[in-house]
Design a protein around this motif. Structure first.
Motif, PDB file in Angstrom:
ATOM      1  N   VAL A   1       0.834  -1.204   0.000  1.00 16.40           N
ATOM      2  CA  VAL A   1       0.000   0.000   0.000  1.00 16.40           C
ATOM      3  C   VAL A   1       0.865   1.248   0.000  1.00 16.40           C
ATOM      4  N   TRP A   2       2.089   1.127   0.523  1.00 19.06           N
ATOM      5  CA  TRP A   2       2.991   2.284   0.477  1.00 19.06           C
ATOM      6  C   TRP A   2       3.204   2.743  -0.961  1.00 19.06           C
ATOM      7  N   LEU A   3       3.349   1.794  -1.881  1.00 17.22           N
ATOM      8  CA  LEU A   3       3.546   2.155  -3.288  1.00 17.22           C
ATOM      9  C   LEU A   3       2.322   2.881  -3.835  1.00 17.22           C
ATOM     10  N   ALA A   4       1.140   2.429  -3.437  1.00 19.57           N
ATOM     11  CA  ALA A   4      -0.085   3.108  -3.868  1.00 19.57           C
ATOM     12  C   ALA A   4      -0.101   4.545  -3.368  1.00 19.57           C
TER      13      ALA A   4
ATOM     14  N   SER B   1      12.214  -2.908  -9.804  1.00 18.36           N
ATOM     15  CA  SER B   1      12.607  -4.192  -9.213  1.00 18.36           C
ATOM     16  C   SER B   1      12.768  -4.085  -7.704  1.00 18.36           C
ATOM     17  N   VAL B   2      13.424  -3.029  -7.249  1.00 18.03           N
ATOM     18  CA  VAL B   2      13.643  -2.833  -5.809  1.00 18.03           C
ATOM     19  C   VAL B   2      12.316  -2.582  -5.090  1.00 18.03           C
ATOM     20  N   LEU B   3      11.493  -1.697  -5.644  1.00 19.19           N
ATOM     21  CA  LEU B   3      10.220  -1.360  -4.993  1.00 19.19           C
ATOM     22  C   LEU B   3       9.282  -2.561  -4.960  1.00 19.19           C
ATOM     23  N   SER B   4       9.279  -3.354  -6.010  1.00 17.35           N
ATOM     24  CA  SER B   4       8.378  -4.510  -6.049  1.00 17.35           C
ATOM     25  C   SER B   4       8.777  -5.583  -5.049  1.00 17.35           C
ATOM     26  N   SER B   5      10.026  -5.537  -4.573  1.00 18.21           N
ATOM     27  CA  SER B   5      10.490  -6.514  -3.584  1.00 18.21           C
ATOM     28  C   SER B   5      10.153  -6.101  -2.155  1.00 18.21           C
ATOM     29  N   GLY B   6       9.598  -4.890  -1.981  1.00 16.31           N
ATOM     30  CA  GLY B   6       9.202  -4.436  -0.655  1.00 16.31           C
ATOM     31  C   GLY B   6      10.101  -3.372  -0.060  1.00 16.31           C
ATOM     32  N   GLN B   7      11.144  -2.981  -0.786  1.00 13.17           N
ATOM     33  CA  GLN B   7      12.015  -1.920  -0.286  1.00 13.17           C
ATOM     34  C   GLN B   7      11.469  -0.553  -0.680  1.00 13.17           C
TER      35      GLN B   7
ATOM     36  N   ILE C   1      17.406   2.646  -2.261  1.00 14.45           N
ATOM     37  CA  ILE C   1      18.129   2.536  -3.536  1.00 14.45           C
ATOM     38  C   ILE C   1      19.392   3.381  -3.471  1.00 14.45           C
ATOM     39  N   LYS C   2      20.508   2.740  -3.673  1.00 10.79           N
ATOM     40  CA  LYS C   2      21.799   3.410  -3.524  1.00 10.79           C
ATOM     41  C   LYS C   2      21.894   4.636  -4.429  1.00 10.79           C
ATOM     42  N   GLY C   3      22.175   5.779  -3.826  1.00 16.27           N
ATOM     43  CA  GLY C   3      22.401   7.005  -4.572  1.00 16.27           C
ATOM     44  C   GLY C   3      21.162   7.830  -4.854  1.00 16.27           C
ATOM     45  N   LEU C   4      19.966   7.276  -4.586  1.00 20.22           N
ATOM     46  CA  LEU C   4      18.745   7.995  -4.967  1.00 20.22           C
ATOM     47  C   LEU C   4      18.475   9.189  -4.057  1.00 20.22           C
ATOM     48  N   VAL C   5      18.761   9.073  -2.770  1.00 18.26           N
ATOM     49  CA  VAL C   5      18.557  10.204  -1.854  1.00 18.26           C
ATOM     50  C   VAL C   5      19.500  11.353  -2.238  1.00 18.26           C
ATOM     51  N   LYS C   6      20.750  11.018  -2.516  1.00 19.48           N
ATOM     52  CA  LYS C   6      21.714  12.051  -2.930  1.00 19.48           C
ATOM     53  C   LYS C   6      21.272  12.698  -4.238  1.00 19.48           C
TER      54      LYS C   6
END
Length: 327
Positions: A132-135, A189-195, A200-205
């Protein structure tokens, strides 16, 4: 691959499209993911959907353009694929909602909700509850977090954490290393696995760098924006991944209700439109569609966020058509 675990996923490459695609991949974890957009859907349906063996095809967050809708619906109806179509865009008047529904195995359509919310509601009993977080990420990212569904579920979580994750995704994918399709497939791929996006490495930066660039963009647009009647506009901004903010800032600095960001690309001009008006009668999607068609192009989108593609030499006539409709 085991039966029932794979599909061909065609989705939009923005926050809502990525989240919707990740929800589809949660249900079908061995899927191939392709990114498309309304003006490319006809081509991609012929080139991708009809050429791969997957029987199940999931289309998320892709509008039907007025120009291509009838042909796309016809192809869908003739196809032997199991097509599941999750969308929230206005159906063009060249087809009917019933016609689209008859052409596919499932048409889940709701103009008041995000595509992420729509697909989550359909699959919520067969995927982990926390998806539901993704929604919610998709809804917040697409400014559709005011539905009953979203309001009720946001109360279950720390809103500040949700908005942090959404901002990480929305802003992070503006940076070059995450803006291309292959990195976005990795994000799905990362989001669909529940993360979460921040995992995701580097995304916050990348998101922080994008925020800095967006504030700098405002300073540039303050100098470059021009006004035409009720429109503020900028052309060929180097900050290509910031087309939405560019259009909004063009409206802001010229004190106009509507802003456009126009970019010359090969043989056409891509236009992004935003409004800062509170007028609920203002329907940017309709204005973009009609103005673009009047000069030989196509357009559409949402009432407050829309776009168009027009011939290279038609920008002046397009501006005039938009301004007359705003009068």
């Amino acid at each position: 691959m085991s039966k029932g675990r794979k599909a061909l996923i065609l989705t939009h490459s923005d926050c809502d499209g990525i989240c919707a695609g990740a929800l589809a991949a949660s249900k079908f974890p061995e899927s191939r993911v392709f990114f498309t957009k309304p003006v490319s859907l006809l081509h991609d349906f012929k080139d991708v959907v009809m050429k791969y063996n997957e029987r199940t095809v999931i289309i998320c967050d892709i509008a039907l353009t007025k120009k291509d809708a009838a042909e796309i619906v016809s192809l869908m109806k003739k196809s032997k694929k199991r097509i599941l179509y999750f969308d929230h865009h206005v159906v063009p008047d060249t087809v009917t909602e019933d016609g689209v529904n008859d052409a596919v195995s499932l048409y889940a359509h709701d103009t008041s909700a995000s595509a992420s919310e729509i697909i989550y509601r359909f699959y919520q009993k067969s995927i982990p509850r926390e998806r539901v977080w993704l929604a919610l990420y998709g809804a917040i990212g697409d400014y559709t977090d005011n539905t009953k569904f979203a309001i009720e579920r946001i109360r279950n979580w720390d809103k500040r954490a949700l908005y942090f994750e959404v901002s990480t995704l929305v802003m992070g994918i503006k940076e070059e290393r995450f803006s291309q399709y292959n990195p976005k497939r990795g994000i799905i791929s990362v989001l669909s696995s529940g993360q979460n996006p921040s995992d995701i490495k580097g995304l916050v930066k990348a998101a922080k760098e994008a925020v800095t660039r967006e504030f700098n963009l405002y300073k540039i647009i303050r100098k470059r924006a021009k006004a035409y009647g009720s429109i503020g506009y900028v052309t060929d901004m180097a900050h290509f991944g910031f087309r939405g903010p560019s259009a909004l800032f063009a409206a802001t600095v010229t004190d106009r209700p509507v802003g456009l960001a126009a970019n010359n690309i090969r043989d056409h001009i891509d236009i992004t439109a935003r409004t800062r008006s509170n007028d609920r009668e203002l329907q940017l999607n309709k204005i973009m569609e009609e103005a673009a068609e009047s000069v030989g192009g196509s357009g559409g989108g949402h009432p407050r966020a829309a776009g168009a593609r027009i011939p290279k030499d038609a920008f002046g006539k397009f501006l005039d058509a938009v301004d007359k409709m705003l009068a």
